[in-house]
Design an enzyme around this catalytic site. Sequence first.
Site, PDB file in Angstrom:
ATOM      1  N   LEU A   1       0.817  -1.210   0.000  1.00 20.09           N
ATOM      2  CA  LEU A   1       0.000   0.000   0.000  1.00 20.09           C
ATOM      3  C   LEU A   1       0.853   1.264   0.000  1.00 20.09           C
ATOM      4  O   LEU A   1       0.573   2.216  -0.742  1.00 20.09           O
ATOM      5  CB  LEU A   1      -0.922  -0.007   1.224  1.00 20.09           C
ATOM      6  CG  LEU A   1      -1.906   1.141   1.294  1.00 20.09           C
ATOM      7  CD1 LEU A   1      -2.944   1.039   0.180  1.00 20.09           C
ATOM      8  CD2 LEU A   1      -2.611   1.174   2.647  1.00 20.09           C
TER       9      LEU A   1
ATOM     10  N   TYR B   1      -3.309 -10.489  15.200  1.00 22.75           N
ATOM     11  CA  TYR B   1      -3.185  -9.390  14.240  1.00 22.75           C
ATOM     12  C   TYR B   1      -4.322  -8.376  14.443  1.00 22.75           C
ATOM     13  O   TYR B   1      -4.083  -7.176  14.578  1.00 22.75           O
ATOM     14  CB  TYR B   1      -3.205  -9.961  12.808  1.00 22.75           C
ATOM     15  CG  TYR B   1      -3.281  -8.904  11.738  1.00 22.75           C
ATOM     16  CD1 TYR B   1      -2.175  -8.117  11.428  1.00 22.75           C
ATOM     17  CD2 TYR B   1      -4.468  -8.692  11.032  1.00 22.75           C
ATOM     18  CE1 TYR B   1      -2.254  -7.142  10.442  1.00 22.75           C
ATOM     19  CE2 TYR B   1      -4.548  -7.729  10.050  1.00 22.75           C
ATOM     20  CZ  TYR B   1      -3.444  -6.959   9.755  1.00 22.75           C
ATOM     21  OH  TYR B   1      -3.531  -5.985   8.785  1.00 22.75           O
TER      22      TYR B   1
ATOM     23  N   ASP C   1      12.926   2.240  11.756  1.00 28.23           N
ATOM     24  CA  ASP C   1      12.230   1.169  12.470  1.00 28.23           C
ATOM     25  C   ASP C   1      11.230   1.861  13.398  1.00 28.23           C
ATOM     26  O   ASP C   1      11.627   2.557  14.341  1.00 28.23           O
ATOM     27  CB  ASP C   1      13.247   0.348  13.274  1.00 28.23           C
ATOM     28  CG  ASP C   1      12.586  -0.764  14.079  1.00 28.23           C
ATOM     29  OD1 ASP C   1      11.339  -0.782  14.201  1.00 28.23           O
ATOM     30  OD2 ASP C   1      13.328  -1.614  14.604  1.00 28.23           O
TER      31      ASP C   1
HETATM   32  N1  NAP Z   1      -2.508  -6.792   3.067  1.00 25.79           N
HETATM   33  C1  NAP Z   1      -3.813  -6.802   3.343  1.00 25.79           C
HETATM   34  O1  NAP Z   1      -4.601  -7.540   2.739  1.00 25.79           O
HETATM   35  C2  NAP Z   1      -4.359  -5.834   4.394  1.00 25.79           C
HETATM   36  C3  NAP Z   1      -5.694  -5.954   4.783  1.00 25.79           C
HETATM   37  C4  NAP Z   1      -6.210  -5.066   5.721  1.00 25.79           C
HETATM   38  C5  NAP Z   1      -5.399  -4.070   6.269  1.00 25.79           C
HETATM   39  N2  NAP Z   1      -4.094  -3.982   5.896  1.00 25.79           N
HETATM   40  C6  NAP Z   1      -3.281  -2.920   6.495  1.00 25.79           C
HETATM   41  O2  NAP Z   1      -2.864  -2.070   5.442  1.00 25.79           O
HETATM   42  C7  NAP Z   1      -1.559  -1.565   5.731  1.00 25.79           C
HETATM   43  C8  NAP Z   1      -0.642  -1.834   4.562  1.00 25.79           C
HETATM   44  O3  NAP Z   1      -0.616  -3.234   4.295  1.00 25.79           O
HETATM   45  P1  NAP Z   1       0.316  -3.853   3.159  1.00 25.79           P
HETATM   46  O4  NAP Z   1      -0.381  -5.030   2.597  1.00 25.79           O
HETATM   47  O5  NAP Z   1       0.814  -2.754   2.281  1.00 25.79           O
HETATM   48  O6  NAP Z   1       1.518  -4.390   4.080  1.00 25.79           O
HETATM   49  P2  NAP Z   1       2.968  -4.882   3.653  1.00 25.79           P
HETATM   50  O7  NAP Z   1       3.061  -5.077   2.176  1.00 25.79           O
HETATM   51  O8  NAP Z   1       3.316  -6.016   4.549  1.00 25.79           O
HETATM   52  O9  NAP Z   1       3.867  -3.619   4.027  1.00 25.79           O
HETATM   53  C9  NAP Z   1       4.135  -3.269   5.366  1.00 25.79           C
HETATM   54  C10 NAP Z   1       5.529  -2.700   5.426  1.00 25.79           C
HETATM   55  O10 NAP Z   1       5.821  -2.346   6.778  1.00 25.79           O
HETATM   56  C11 NAP Z   1       7.179  -2.690   7.021  1.00 25.79           C
HETATM   57  N3  NAP Z   1       7.496  -2.849   8.428  1.00 25.79           N
HETATM   58  C12 NAP Z   1       7.330  -3.949   9.217  1.00 25.79           C
HETATM   59  N4  NAP Z   1       7.842  -3.719  10.430  1.00 25.79           N
HETATM   60  C13 NAP Z   1       8.338  -2.457  10.430  1.00 25.79           C
HETATM   61  C14 NAP Z   1       8.994  -1.664  11.391  1.00 25.79           C
HETATM   62  N5  NAP Z   1       9.279  -2.120  12.631  1.00 25.79           N
HETATM   63  N6  NAP Z   1       9.382  -0.411  11.041  1.00 25.79           N
HETATM   64  C15 NAP Z   1       9.128   0.064   9.797  1.00 25.79           C
HETATM   65  N7  NAP Z   1       8.496  -0.638   8.836  1.00 25.79           N
HETATM   66  C16 NAP Z   1       8.120  -1.891   9.152  1.00 25.79           C
HETATM   67  C17 NAP Z   1       7.327  -4.015   6.260  1.00 25.79           C
HETATM   68  O11 NAP Z   1       8.702  -4.318   6.085  1.00 25.79           O
HETATM   69  P3  NAP Z   1       9.139  -5.884   6.014  1.00 25.79           P
HETATM   70  O12 NAP Z   1       8.335  -6.506   4.903  1.00 25.79           O
HETATM   71  O13 NAP Z   1      10.603  -5.795   5.735  1.00 25.79           O
HETATM   72  O14 NAP Z   1       8.798  -6.465   7.348  1.00 25.79           O
HETATM   73  C18 NAP Z   1       6.604  -3.703   4.958  1.00 25.79           C
HETATM   74  O15 NAP Z   1       7.452  -3.106   4.010  1.00 25.79           O
HETATM   75  C19 NAP Z   1      -1.127  -2.214   7.049  1.00 25.79           C
HETATM   76  O16 NAP Z   1      -1.394  -1.326   8.113  1.00 25.79           O
HETATM   77  C20 NAP Z   1      -2.016  -3.422   7.166  1.00 25.79           C
HETATM   78  O17 NAP Z   1      -2.241  -3.780   8.529  1.00 25.79           O
HETATM   79  C21 NAP Z   1      -3.555  -4.837   4.964  1.00 25.79           C
END
Ligand code: NAP
Length: 199
Positions: free
Chosen positions: A12, A146, A54
């Site tokens: 995202l 989660y 981080d």
């Molecule tokens: N994916 C879904 O279907 C979904 C559904 C509902 C809500 N959401 C929410 O939407 C948002 C975006 O989701 P997304 O799918 O784009 O997630 P994503 O692809 O997993 O991206 C999250 C990013 O956050 C980074 N991250 C993890 N730990 C961190 C830390 N300590 N400090 C800084 N960065 C850190 C991750 O790095 P690493 O990969 O290196 O750990 C990753 O690059 C999130 O808040 C998620 O909870 C997602």
Amino acid sequence: MKFFVTGVGGQLGHDVMNELLKRGHEGVGSDIQETYSGVADGSAVTKAPYVALDITDKDAVEKVITEVNPDAVIHCAAWTAVDMAEDDDKVAKVRAINVGGTQNIVDVCKKLDCKMTYISTDYVFDGQGTEPWQPDCKDYKPLNVYGQTKLEGELAVSQTLEKYFIVRIAWVFGLNGKNFIKTMLNVGKTHDTVRVVND
Ligand SMILES: NC(=O)c1ccc[n+]([C@@H]2O[C@H](COP(=O)([O-])OP(=O)(O)OC[C@H]3O[C@@H](n4cnc5c(N)ncnc54)[C@H](OP(=O)(O)O)[C@@H]3O)[C@@H](O)[C@H]2O)c1
């Protein structure tokens, strides 16, 4: 407006930064990796200012966001591996990122009087509703770690800030990162039959 976006190495955050830049806003992206780690698609986010951060490091969060001094933060970073979050040895880390990391960002937004958008999830509810949830519905009932930690992140935002948006989304997919569609395409190449879910 000047935006600070967390999680630009993920699905995202990558698209959010590109959209902001397309609309003429200024954006600084961040993620935990040393350099931008998303797909090298040549899009605006790959060339935009990037800061490694981080979000569980309170002092670093305070320093970086204060230096950027944004008008708004869009917080896309999170622990998003839903099933793995259930492992006993992962729970503390999941909470540190989704709750503690969010609180760290919230605290700086409060100090800087800057707006914040927190991306949350339908997992704050139990999925048993029979009609659409109302925006201010507080019948939270997360069924997993989660969902519980994302809810605690929501509460960190809503109990501290006045200028915020909480946006609950589901089933994110895009060009960058891992997602359900890419997994199914890959599994489809190696299996004749795929049972996706059985609950
Ligand atoms: N994916 C879904 O279907 C979904 C559904 C509902 C809500 N959401 C929410 O939407 C948002 C975006 O989701 P997304 O799918 O784009 O997630 P994503 O692809 O997993 O991206 C999250 C990013 O956050 C980074 N991250 C993890 N730990 C961190 C830390 N300590 N400090 C800084 N960065 C850190 C991750 O790095 P690493 O990969 O290196 O750990 C990753 O690059 C999130 O808040 C998620 O909870 C997602």
